[in-house]
Design a protein around this motif. Structure first.
Motif, PDB file in Angstrom:
ATOM      1  N   HIS A   1       5.466  -0.821  10.084  1.00  0.00           N
ATOM      2  CA  HIS A   1       6.521  -0.103   9.339  1.00  0.00           C
ATOM      3  C   HIS A   1       7.081   1.035  10.211  1.00  0.00           C
ATOM      4  CE1 HIS A   1       8.053   2.424   5.947  1.00  0.00           C
ATOM      5  NE2 HIS A   1       7.257   3.378   6.386  1.00  0.00           N
ATOM      6  N   HIS A   2       6.205   1.724  10.925  1.00  0.00           N
ATOM      7  CA  HIS A   2       6.660   2.823  11.787  1.00  0.00           C
ATOM      8  C   HIS A   2       7.332   2.327  13.061  1.00  0.00           C
ATOM      9  CE1 HIS A   2       3.234   5.266   9.801  1.00  0.00           C
ATOM     10  NE2 HIS A   2       4.364   5.520   9.213  1.00  0.00           N
TER      11      HIS A   2
ATOM     12  N   HIS B   1      11.649  -2.219   7.999  1.00  0.00           N
ATOM     13  CA  HIS B   1      10.945  -0.959   7.754  1.00  0.00           C
ATOM     14  C   HIS B   1      10.586  -0.817   6.273  1.00  0.00           C
ATOM     15  CE1 HIS B   1      10.067   3.337   8.165  1.00  0.00           C
ATOM     16  NE2 HIS B   1      10.913   3.590   7.180  1.00  0.00           N
TER      17      HIS B   1
ATOM     18  N   TYR C   1       2.567  -3.020   3.453  1.00  0.00           N
ATOM     19  CA  TYR C   1       1.479  -2.033   3.613  1.00  0.00           C
ATOM     20  C   TYR C   1       1.188  -1.325   2.298  1.00  0.00           C
ATOM     21  CZ  TYR C   1       3.482   2.730   3.786  1.00  0.00           C
ATOM     22  OH  TYR C   1       4.024   3.927   3.458  1.00  0.00           O
TER      23      TYR C   1
HETATM   24 FE   LIG Z   1       7.287   5.512   5.828  1.00  0.00          FE
END
Ligand SMILES: [Fe+2]
Length: 153
Positions: free
Chosen positions: A27-28, A39, A47
């Motif tokens: 995600h990062h 994202h 997540y």
């Molecule tokens: Fe975030």
């Protein structure tokens, strides 16, 4: 109570935690044209789902076994870091490489989930409630595998 149960659950908890950590990093680290969707709607959702699943799983493990090692942060982080070392890092990868690793990681988690289900069934400890919990995880992960596969095309 079969004495293998706390270990079986603990290993699966750590596999979930390893995936949760990995997908949070994806995600990062995702990038490129598909950034916003990847994202937020792909790795972001995955997540967050894994975070909730981990919570439900640990609570169920404590309820079923009364073995507090299933929630010990030192035991969990140690075992999780050993599992994570078998993963490819999402750092310094292209967006496409990250999706490929993501697919394999989640497929591995689903395989572990199916193995856990089978072992509980074999030892006659698969309650209706536990089966429902595990089946709910499997159904959601299959949906995410579909999304990752489409993203790979
Ligand atoms: Fe975030």
């Amino acid at each position: 109570m079969n004495n293998r149960i706390p270990d079986l659950l603990l290993i699966y908890i750590c596999f979930t935690k390893a995936n949760q950590t990995w997908f949070h990093a994806a995600h990062h680290l995702t990038k490129g044209k598909g950034f916003a969707g990847d994202h937020e709607l792909l790795y972001g959702k995955i997540y967050q789902t894994l975070t909730e699943d981990l919570d439900a799983l640990i609570e169920r493990a404590i309820g079923l076994t009364d073995n507090e090692m299933c929630a010990c942060p030192i035991v969990i982080s140690d075992m999780t870091s050993r599992i994570l070392k078998s993963f490819f890092s999402p750092a310094d990868r292209t967006d496409q490489e990250i999706v490929e690793i993501a697919y394999d990681s989640l497929e591995g988690l689903l395989q572990n989930l199916e193995n856990l289900h089978e072992k509980f069934e074999l030892i006659g400890m698969l309650s209706l409630g536990l089966e429902d919990l595990l089946a709910g995880f499997a159904s959601q992960y299959e949906t995410y595998l579909y999304m990752l596969k489409q993203r790979l095309k």
